[in-house]
Design an enzyme around this catalytic site. Structure first.
Site, PDB file in Angstrom:
ATOM      1  N   ARG A  98       0.836  -1.199   0.000  1.00 20.23           N
ATOM      2  CA  ARG A  98       0.000   0.000   0.000  1.00 20.23           C
ATOM      3  C   ARG A  98       0.868   1.245   0.000  1.00 20.23           C
ATOM      4  NH1 ARG A  98      -5.367  -1.121   1.160  1.00 20.23           N
ATOM      5  NH2 ARG A  98      -5.580  -3.355   1.487  1.00 20.23           N
ATOM      6  N   ASN A 114      12.027   1.356   1.994  1.00 26.45           N
ATOM      7  CA  ASN A 114      11.324   0.294   1.267  1.00 26.45           C
ATOM      8  C   ASN A 114      12.333  -0.509   0.466  1.00 26.45           C
ATOM      9  OD1 ASN A 114       9.056  -1.096   0.071  1.00 26.45           O
ATOM     10  ND2 ASN A 114       9.370   0.124  -1.782  1.00 26.45           N
ATOM     11  N   HIS A 116      12.551  -2.723  -3.121  1.00 24.74           N
ATOM     12  CA  HIS A 116      11.813  -2.927  -4.367  1.00 24.74           C
ATOM     13  C   HIS A 116      12.601  -3.886  -5.258  1.00 24.74           C
ATOM     14  CE1 HIS A 116       9.042  -1.988  -7.592  1.00 24.74           C
ATOM     15  NE2 HIS A 116      10.090  -1.926  -8.390  1.00 24.74           N
TER      16      HIS A 116
END
Ligand code: GAR
Length: 209
Positions: A98, A114, A116
């Protein structure tokens, strides 16, 4: 001056939790400068919750509210509340599917990271390993970055490369990228805690609050 208290991590995830497990294993090594304070998932039954609880880590499910791709305002407040209650210094997204909006990022400015599964800025968004395979690039990898309001757009902290093989399928490539992630993410958190990482030309260090 050497940092004495460990960085307290709040890990958010929606999936199987292999990155969280790798970070937890790193945290178990003497001298590693971080510890997991809490794991939060938007998906009841997600593997990340079991993997956390098996390791004695506090794990909670917090409903995301009425949207499919982001948290609604009430959910965002609940997430911030849970992280603050656990006295989290650094929010670590590990497969949290999200988008986080302004208020969340204001609560943790430059303290949300994050991972990725591509070499950003190539292939942001979903199933990045499949995008790389379909495009025909010869090398891909994974990226750890600071989270901003965009999708996979914040300043890059660290990257690892993964070569694409002639006979790779989406599944085999994804697995090798995830192996690289399990090394890169704990290393990057350690570097952030120790202040040995350069972000866009300046040294970046996250200090326990
Ligand atoms: C990881 O491969 C991560 O790169 C990806 O979700 C997976 C979670 O796996 N994240 C994204 O695609 C975010 N854009 P895990 O639950 O086993 O850690």
């Amino acid at each position: 001056m050497e940092q004495t208290s460990k960085l307290r991590l709040g890990i958010l995830g929606s999936g199987k939790g292999s990155n969280m497990a790798a970070i937890a294993d790193a945290c178990a090594v003497a001298g590693y400068p971080a510890e997991i304070a809490v794991v939060v998932s938007d998906v009841p039954g997600a593997g990340i919750l079991d993997k956390a609880r098996e390791r004695g880590i506090r794990a909670e499910v917090l409903p995301p509210g009425r949207f499919r791709t982001k948290l609604d305002d009430a959910a965002e407040r609940a997430y911030i509340g849970a992280l603050q209650e656990a006295r989290v210094d650094l929010v670590v997204l590990a497969g949290f599917m999200r988008i986080l909006k302004g208020d969340f990022l204001l609560a943790y400015p430059e303290r949300v990271i994050n991972i990725h599964p591509s070499l950003l800025p190539s292939f942001p968004g979903l199933e990045a390993w499949r995008q790389a395979l379909d495009y025909g690039v010869k090398v891909t990898g994974c990226t750890v970055h600071l989270v901003d309001q965009g999708v996979d757009t914040g300043p890059i902290l660290a990257q690892a490369t993964v070569r694409i093989l002639e006979d790779d399928t989406a599944e085999s490539l994804h697995e090798r990228i995830q192996q690289a992630e399990r090394v890169l993410y704990p290393q990057t958190i350690e570097s952030l805690a120790r202040g040995t990482l350069k972000v866009a030309g300046r040294k970046s260090r996250i200090i326990a609050r």
